[in-house]
Each structure stands twice: as C-alpha cells, then as structure tokens.
Scaffold this motif. Structure first.
Motif, PDB file in Angstrom:
ATOM      1  N   ILE A 194      50.242  43.119  31.899  1.00 43.02           N
ATOM      2  CA  ILE A 194      48.724  42.899  32.141  1.00 43.02           C
ATOM      3  C   ILE A 194      48.054  44.034  31.352  1.00 43.02           C
ATOM      4  O   ILE A 194      48.445  45.293  31.328  1.00 43.02           O
ATOM      5  CB  ILE A 194      48.308  42.618  33.475  1.00 43.02           C
ATOM      6  N   TYR A 195      46.726  43.825  30.931  1.00 47.52           N
ATOM      7  CA  TYR A 195      45.720  44.801  30.557  1.00 47.52           C
ATOM      8  C   TYR A 195      44.957  45.372  31.541  1.00 47.52           C
ATOM      9  O   TYR A 195      44.240  44.609  32.165  1.00 47.52           O
ATOM     10  CB  TYR A 195      44.995  44.248  29.203  1.00 47.52           C
ATOM     11  N   VAL A 196      45.143  46.716  31.702  1.00 43.22           N
ATOM     12  CA  VAL A 196      44.231  47.218  32.963  1.00 43.22           C
ATOM     13  C   VAL A 196      43.570  48.417  32.331  1.00 43.22           C
ATOM     14  O   VAL A 196      43.970  48.993  31.667  1.00 43.22           O
ATOM     15  CB  VAL A 196      45.316  47.745  33.937  1.00 43.22           C
ATOM     16  N   CYS A 197      42.208  48.405  32.949  1.00 48.04           N
ATOM     17  CA  CYS A 197      41.510  49.567  32.548  1.00 48.04           C
ATOM     18  C   CYS A 197      41.409  50.475  33.771  1.00 48.04           C
ATOM     19  O   CYS A 197      40.940  50.159  34.931  1.00 48.04           O
ATOM     20  CB  CYS A 197      40.039  49.222  32.045  1.00 48.04           C
ATOM     21  N   CYS A 202      34.933  50.464  32.490  1.00 47.87           N
ATOM     22  CA  CYS A 202      35.435  49.065  32.617  1.00 47.87           C
ATOM     23  C   CYS A 202      34.854  48.574  33.987  1.00 47.87           C
ATOM     24  O   CYS A 202      35.253  49.119  35.236  1.00 47.87           O
ATOM     25  CB  CYS A 202      36.958  49.116  32.600  1.00 47.87           C
ATOM     26  N   GLN A 204      35.364  46.131  37.260  1.00 50.93           N
ATOM     27  CA  GLN A 204      36.307  45.710  38.131  1.00 50.93           C
ATOM     28  C   GLN A 204      38.069  45.999  37.385  1.00 50.93           C
ATOM     29  O   GLN A 204      38.697  44.721  37.655  1.00 50.93           O
ATOM     30  CB  GLN A 204      36.289  44.276  38.309  1.00 50.93           C
ATOM     31  N   ASN A 206      38.685  45.344  34.351  1.00 44.97           N
ATOM     32  CA  ASN A 206      39.197  44.620  33.319  1.00 44.97           C
ATOM     33  C   ASN A 206      38.763  45.492  31.987  1.00 44.97           C
ATOM     34  O   ASN A 206      37.647  46.173  31.799  1.00 44.97           O
ATOM     35  CB  ASN A 206      38.168  43.363  33.199  1.00 44.97           C
ATOM     36  N   CYS A 207      39.526  45.281  31.080  1.00 39.45           N
ATOM     37  CA  CYS A 207      39.168  46.001  29.654  1.00 39.45           C
ATOM     38  C   CYS A 207      38.144  45.463  28.989  1.00 39.45           C
ATOM     39  O   CYS A 207      37.825  44.136  29.104  1.00 39.45           O
ATOM     40  CB  CYS A 207      40.769  46.106  28.861  1.00 39.45           C
ATOM     41  N   CYS A 220      42.050  51.517  28.305  1.00 42.47           N
ATOM     42  CA  CYS A 220      42.619  50.468  28.648  1.00 42.47           C
ATOM     43  C   CYS A 220      43.997  50.703  28.401  1.00 42.47           C
ATOM     44  O   CYS A 220      44.733  51.515  27.340  1.00 42.47           O
ATOM     45  CB  CYS A 220      42.055  49.268  27.660  1.00 42.47           C
TER      46      CYS A 220
END
Length: 333
Positions: A194-197, A202, A204, A206-207, A220
């Motif tokens: 998963i892509y996480v920031c 960012c 919440q 989200n990237c 990210c």
C-alpha cells in the motif's frame, strides 16, 4: 594499491601492498576459496566469528535454491587480525586483508551500517569486495531492517560475483507506468503493498500527486504486505520471506527506473547471472539432497618484519631515480 619504494636520509624504506584479486573458484557446483577478513581496528568480540559462520551457512543453502541447485559455498577462510588474542588458529600463506572478498570493518560514512559491495564495473563485471560492519554482524535488531544475514549475503554476492545491480532506487522510488499509473520502483511488479504518506502534507495518510511531475510528493512510501505470493526478487528485497529467487525474463519489470535496468540494458538479473562464466558449463545438481554445509578455516595474521637485501655493487643515480642493477627506485630526499 601501489608498490611504493623510497630512499631517505635513514636508508631505504619499503612499503609493499600486493594488488589483490579474488581467489574464489567454482569447482563443480561448489565455491571454494572465499576469503573473509576482519580489519585490525575492529574490537575483538567473541560473537563475530560464530555469526559470520552462521551467515555463510544460511547463505549457502539460500544461494543453492536461488540458483536452482547450481552453486553453494564449500571452503571458507576467515582471517583474524593480529590485534586479537592468539588461539589455535592456522597461519596465513598468501591470504591477506587486501585480498579479501569480504571485509568486516568500521562503517564508511556514506553507507553507515548498510552492507554494500564496492562495484566499479559495467553489467556482468565482478565487484571488488563486500563490506559488513561489526554492528551489522552483532546487533540482531538490525535483522528486522535488513532481513536475515544469510539472505543479505546472497544479495551482495550477486553484486560481487556476477555484476548485477539493485532493483530498487531510493532516489526514484516511483515511476509512471505505461498505463499512466504511479508505481513503486520494484521487481517484480507482482509484489503487493500500500502507498502511505507519513508527512503533514498528506491528508489522512493518503499520498498526494505532484501535478508537475505526475508522481507522489515527498513523504509517500510503498509499504509491502507481510504476506506475499511473489517469489522474486533477491536484488530488490530479500528480507521478504516469500522472496527466494532472482527476477527472470518472465517477471522482470523493465519499466522500473533502477540500476539493473540502466546498467544492463533492461536485462533481468537472472539472465545476467546465467550469462556469467560460472554458468557456461555448470549444471544443476541431480537429485533432491542438499549440499554439505560450508567448511571454515580460521587463520590469524601475524606481525612480520620484511628485510630487503640489495646488491649495491652497481648503483647509478638518474635524476630522482636510483638504479640498482636492473631495479629502478624512486628516491626522495
């Protein structure tokens, strides 16, 4: 590593460093002659040698499976510095720190405790040596970061022996695929995550896409799923438990902007490895049995005094060069 000779007011001084070169030979399916040397400045620790043995033993079986039963490690020499207390170790013959395939030494500022291989050549060319730090060999907590030491060793061995390159790129962690999607630089692309920031920019977690570059903004990260089905690649992330192979032509990610693609003209690591001299006449071992574990020889360096005897019956001084017979020596006053 030059040969340096000098003449000063106190007489002739000799400083000799022999140009090294790997003595590792592939005999049948076994690598023999691997030399691991501990730097004299490394403080003595009773755990270093057992941990080296454990690392190479694990690496041998992992390498055997990763190369589809083609190669493993057989005879290994560990060179112990003279600065450590003496024991019933053997004496070196031609072995020296300068000739080691693997060194254990203090961190180099650029890499910290990261294992690395000094690699100057082009695709398919052998590297110079592998560097491990004492902390990497001693601190088990680093296994959570790098993965097991044996797996890491195989990753570095592929750099050293076969001249392949990393399939990740910390400078370019993302790229835009042919389907115009942002992807993590990896091989194979079957690895899930998963892509996480983690930055405040960012929302919440989200990237966020940078509309100028089309890539994710800084902060990210691609976080891999712990449970994976993908079995490759060792040159990307051997720490993942499912990863037991090198990327081959069937799953190599040619779009990823990594060094393997750049240096090897988008050729997969496995295809590069199979092009090496090791495998031109090498075939998988028949049967299902595992190879024997490595055999280790422990040698300890000793302080030596080198005496240079010269015939001075024929001496000529040519500028700054002193000719003794047919030998030319640079003279500096």
């Amino acid at each position: 590593r030059p040969l340096c000779l000098g003449v000063g007011g106190g007489g002739l001084t000799l400083a000799l460093v022999v140009i090294g070169g790997s003595a590792v030979e592939l005999q049948g399916n076994a690598y023999n002659g691997l030399l691991i040397a501990i730097n004299p400045q490394v403080p003595e620790d009773e755990k270093i040698i057992p941990n080296i043995k454990e690392m190479i033993t694990e690496a041998s079986f992992y390498l055997f499976n990763a190369t589809k039963r083609r190669v493993y490690f057989s005879n290994i020499t560990i060179l112990i510095p003279a600065t450590w207390k003496t024991n019933n170790y053997g004496k070196p013959k031609q072995e020296s720190y300068e000739k080691a395939d693997v060194i254990v030494a203090a961190p180099y500022w650029k890499h910290g405790n990261d294992p690395y291989t000094l690699q100057y050549g082009e695709c398919g060319e052998k590297g110079t040596y592998i560097h491990f730090t004492p902390k990497f060999l001693l601190k088990d907590r680093l296994i959570d970061i790098y993965g097991s030491r044996g797996r890491v060793f195989v990753h570095e061995w592929a750099h050293l022996r076969w001249g392949v390159f990393d399939e990740y790129d910390s400078e370019r962690p993302f790229y835009i695929s042919g389907q115009n999607q942002v992807k993590a630089t990896r091989c194979s692309s079957d690895l899930t995550g998963i892509y996480v920031c983690e930055e405040k920019i960012c929302a919440q977690g989200n990237c966020v896409i940078n509309h100028v570059t089309g890539l994710f903004k800084e902060g990210c990260k691609f976080i891999h799923d712990k449970s994976q089905n993908a079995s490759s690649s060792i040159m990307y992330m051997p720490s993942l438990s499912s990863v037991v192979e090198f990327c081959d032509a069937s799953n190599h990610n040619t779009e990823a902007p990594n060094l393997q693609n750049k240096m090897c003209s988008y050729k997969s690591t496995w295809d590069t490895i199979m092009s090496s001299a090791d495998f031109k006449s090498n075939f998988p071992m028949i049967g299902t049995s595992l190879p024997p574990p490595p055999i280790f020889s422990l040698l300890q360096s000793q302080d030596r005094v080198i005496c240079l005897v010269l015939d001075v019956s024929s001496i000529a001084l040519l500028g700054n060069t002193c000719r003794i017979g047919k030998t030319y020596i640079y003279a500096k006053s």
